[in-house]
Design an enzyme around this catalytic site. Structure first.
Site, PDB file in Angstrom:
ATOM      1  CG  ASN A 483      68.703  52.037  31.525  1.00 50.93           C
ATOM      2  OD1 ASN A 483      69.627  52.747  31.459  1.00 50.93           O
ATOM      3  ND2 ASN A 483      67.929  51.697  30.471  1.00 50.93           N
ATOM      4  CG  ASP A 484      73.242  53.308  36.295  1.00 50.23           C
ATOM      5  OD1 ASP A 484      72.608  53.639  37.232  1.00 50.23           O
ATOM      6  OD2 ASP A 484      74.346  52.530  36.446  1.00 50.23           O
ATOM      7  CB  CYS A 485      71.698  55.351  30.106  1.00 48.50           C
ATOM      8  SG  CYS A 485      73.565  54.977  30.406  1.00 48.50           S
TER       9      CYS A 485
END
Length: 813
Positions: A483-485
């Site tokens: 989850n890059d966020c």
């Protein structure tokens, strides 16, 4: 509501009504989508595609959405003008049909008794698009028409083209020779490539300057040259170069006329750039044009294309009672997996199309979906990806396919990345039985002076996690994990900086990821098995200790009572816990930990998946987390910057739904596994097109979650890891025909009501024709397997490698 239908015989999606508000319906010239379809259609690798994409106009954010593309304007004697693709003129058509097939799009429009059919495709081994236009006069009187073709050239560098106006409005250059318009902007200095647009008959005029053709205050819907019925014969000098052929055509009643347009790309060796001073060398362009002089030439190229796809898609074919399932598995899901091989995430219809490179994590996962079709290219992709790994085992986050180097602007620090290399390599070996890949010498950071075997790269991937554990013994998250966020070390207050690449506010040695823990166990088990099979028993024992320790740690510090925690933040506080105000439960660790087998023996796995259904389920798929974040949490980062229900903030992020479907098969719940699979699979969403709004044959990255005003609306279709993971979920875990290091294992986990199914699988030089029967209506369990008339023990099929067809009968029970 449906806006089209599937033609399963021809493997096409057919649209018969052009006037719809949905941008996926027409594609008639939308640059980005059509580039994806046509460029990968010819079987060309990404490297050629990246260059070819730059030929035409790519202004990505335009209004209306479907503006700018490959157009043909027809002007009749009475002054009426129209486009057979409906857009951009938008005149009523008496007949319209758009067929989106495998590597081509075919659009037919008819008005006033004149029918025009355009087939767009990229032939195999050809750096250009063919636009095959057939005009047919269906009226009882002769017709005279004026035909205008239209494309707009990009000034090569897409980002520069959209921003550097002080330069670009002065650089445009063209040459016109016969029926061919050559785009040679910047060719005379640093470039050795050009584009061209040709037609296979003499022309009566042309335009190469956009403003001259369209008019200063006109638009694509009513270009001034078309309105007035005459070309300007303009020669671009700066401004915006285009290519428009003008042809005056007469058609007798029932007469057909074939026109072949080629939008091509040519590279010349530096020493062969010029035909004579100031005149580009057109030899290669003329050779390309010569290949398509007649309709027979086009049909031959289309036949080649069909045969190419027959071969690729024929390697796995299923027969079930469900035609939608058959369609997705046999055609569209595999097709999308090939798209992600060619382009990965570097472009998307809804995005800019400007390549940042292809993701290391993404591309390793994509391999899972296409390795059975193109194992030799999967092998090379693995080696290329490994070459951007650093000596400590970490990696660049993005890989530049043209240079084969890592993206320095993005850098590394995404701590899950290295582990995906283990999974892609193990998938390749299981599919092919090719253990030699592990001995290939691969550089670190593309430095030829720093090389090691691929096995050594895998070892460093494994021990990167071991050497980067946090206070609880869980893996440090770094800049982010899958989850890059979820940016637990970022603490960003500047709206103009990237959440992922800004300098971390803290030292990054506290925030931990339970998701990476699950991934480490999943990949770690593969690494242990690889070590054992290479005779490295001590290496295997040592690695297995770390895997077992991580399982213990996850159960001790990663369990929250009803589900697995998501993480610990930079202050050591829980993320994804019942103790949190918002974001109490996340999807990722539930799927990944259970896939890895964590909590299966003590009931935690079942509890976690029950919690997923209770808190995250919706009619259109599983949302990423709940409750959605209602405000910005600086300690969590980008995830909380999205409005509730979109993207990573409680959107249905389709990529990880298959993880949960696979997890359900681990505990034997076939009905639930298939239910999850169905909810995000586009073939089953055809009846809600007015809600879903994207193509009913390709997966989207994201669907709006239940907190969003437009719950069920999809975005960012085509280029998503959902394609690979959905294919793995349905073929390897639900239908249960799964490659192993030894052969194929048969382990279905299906809905109880199913009577059975049939699957044909090409594997290591043989064809396995497998019939599964389910007389007892169970979800899981194999009672008997008969291969070529002989009963075998266990669930692993023999490896034949003899090129023959072998009949396999499986009885569940």
């Amino acid at each position: 509501m449906r806006f089209g239908y599937f033609d399963d015989v021809n493997r096409e999606y057919v649209i018969t009504t052009p006037q719809t508000p949905y941008p996926w319906i027409n594609y008639l010239g939308t640059e980005d989508f059509f580039s994806i379809i046509s460029h990968m259609a010819g079987g060309y690798c990404f490297y050629k595609d990246a260059r070819l994409r730059r030929i035409t106009r790519f202004r990505y954010n335009n209004v209306p959405t479907d503006a700018g593309g490959r157009y043909f304007y027809i002007r009749e004697e009475n002054g009426d003008f129209w486009t057979p693709t409906w857009m951009p003129v938008r005149k009523d058509l008496s007949f319209f049909e758009a067929r989106h097939g495998l590597g081509y799009t075919k659009i037919t429009g008819e008005r006033n008794g004149l029918r025009a059919t355009i087939t767009y495709f990229v032939p195999r081994h050809f750096t250009g698009e063919v636009h095959y236009l057939v005009l047919e006069n269906k009226a009882e009187k002769p017709r005279k028409i004026k035909l205008f073709s239209f494309i707009e050239f990009c000034l090569w560098n897409a980002l520069d083209d959209m921003t550097n106006f002080q330069r670009n409005y002065s650089t445009g250059e063209v040459e016109i020779e016969g029926s061919v318009i050559y785009h040679k902007t910047e060719y005379r200095e640093r470039r050795n490539h050009y584009a061209f647009y040709s037609v296979n008959q003499p022309i009566d005029g042309f335009d190469t300057d956009r403003e001259s053709f369209i008019g200063l205050y006109s638009g694509f819907e009513a270009p001034q040259a078309v309105v007035e019925g005459k070309p300007r014969n303009s020669v671009a000098s700066g401004w915006a170069p285009i290519a428009s052929h003008y042809l005056e055509i007469e058609l007798a009643p029932s007469e057909k006329k074939e026109l072949i347009f080629i939008l091509g790309y040519v590279e010349n060796p530096e020493e062969e750039k010029w035909e004579k001073p100031g005149v580009i060398n057109k030899k290669r362009a003329k050779e390309m044009i010569e290949k398509f002089k007649t309709g027979e030439d086009v049909e031959h190229a289309l036949k080649e294309l069909r045969e190419y796809w027959d071969d690729l898609l024929g390697r796995i074919q299923v027969e079930t009672h469900d035609e939608k399932l058959n369609r997705m598995v046999n055609i569209w899901n595999q097709y999308q997996c090939m798209v992600t091989f060619n382009i990965s995430r570097s472009a998307s219809y809804f995005e800019s199309g400007i390549s940042r490179g292809i993701g290391f994590r993404d591309s390793n996962q994509d391999i899972l979906g296409f390795v059975h079709m193109i194992p030799e290219k999967a092998r090379q992709r693995i080696l290329d990806l490994a070459s951007i790994q650093f000596e400590d085992g970490s990696t660049y986050h993005q890989f530049q396919p043209l240079t084969k180097k890592g993206n320095n602007e993005i850098g590394g620090g995404f701590n899950d990345d290295p582990l995906w290399l283990i999974l892609s390599t193990s998938a390749y070996i299981k599919e092919t039985g090719d253990w030699s890949i592990l001995g290939e010498e691969v550089p670190f950071d593309n430095d030829p002076n720093k090389k090691a075997s691929l096995f050594e790269h895998l070892k460093r991937s494994f021990y990167f996690t071991v050497n980067n554990l946090g206070p609880h013994g869980l893996p440090l998250i770094g800049r982010a994990d899958w989850n890059d966020c979820l940016n637990l070390n970022c603490f960003s207050k500047n709206p103009d900086e990237s959440f992922q690449t800004t300098v971390n506010a803290l030292d990054g040695r506290v925030a931990e990821s339970v998701f990476i823990a699950g991934l480490f166990v999943l990949a770690g088990k593969e690494f242990v098995e690889i070590c054992k099979r290479r005779g490295l028993e001590e290496e295997a024992r040592e690695a297995e200790k770390h895997v077992n320790k991580m399982i213990e740690t996850t159960l001790k510090y990663g369990w929250d009572g009803e589900w697995f925690l998501r993480a610990y933040d930079a202050f050591g506080r829980k993320v994804g816990s019942k103790e949190c105000e918002e974001g109490k439960i996340f999807i990722e660790p539930q799927g990944m930990c259970v896939m890895a087998g964590i909590g299966v023996d003590n009931g935690y796995a079942e509890k976690a998946l029950d919690s997923v259904k209770k808190y995250l389920d919706t009619p259109y798929g599983l949302v990423l987390q709940q409750p959605a974040y209602s405000r910005y949490y600086i300690e969590l980062g980008e995830i909380s910057s999205y409005p509730p229900g979109y993207k990573e903030n409680a959107g249905i992020f389709c990529h990880n739904n298959p993880w949960v479907a696979i997890a359900e098969t681990v505990i034997g719940r076939g009905d639930r596994a298939f239910e999850i699979y169905r909810k995000i699979t586009p073939a089953y969403l055809e009846d809600i097109s007015e809600i879903h709004r994207t193509e009913p044959y390709v997966y989207a990255q994201m669907v709006a979650g239940k907190d969003a005003p437009r719950h069920g609306e999809a975005k960012n279709s085509w280029l998503t890891g959902t394609a690979a993971w959905s294919f793995v979920a349905i073929t390897q875990h639900i239908l249960g025909i799964r490659p192993t290091y030894d052969s194929l294992v048969v382990d279905p986990c299906i809905p109880k009501e199913w009577e059975g199914f049939r699957i044909t699988r090409k594997f290591r030089g043989s064809i396995y024709d497998i019939t599964v029967k389910n007389p007892s209506h169970v979800s899981k369990g194999v009672k008997e397997i008969i291969v070529d008339g002989k009963k075998i023990e266990g669930q692993v099929l023999p490896v034949f490698e003899d090129g023959k067809v072998h009949r396999v009968e499986v009885v569940m029970g």
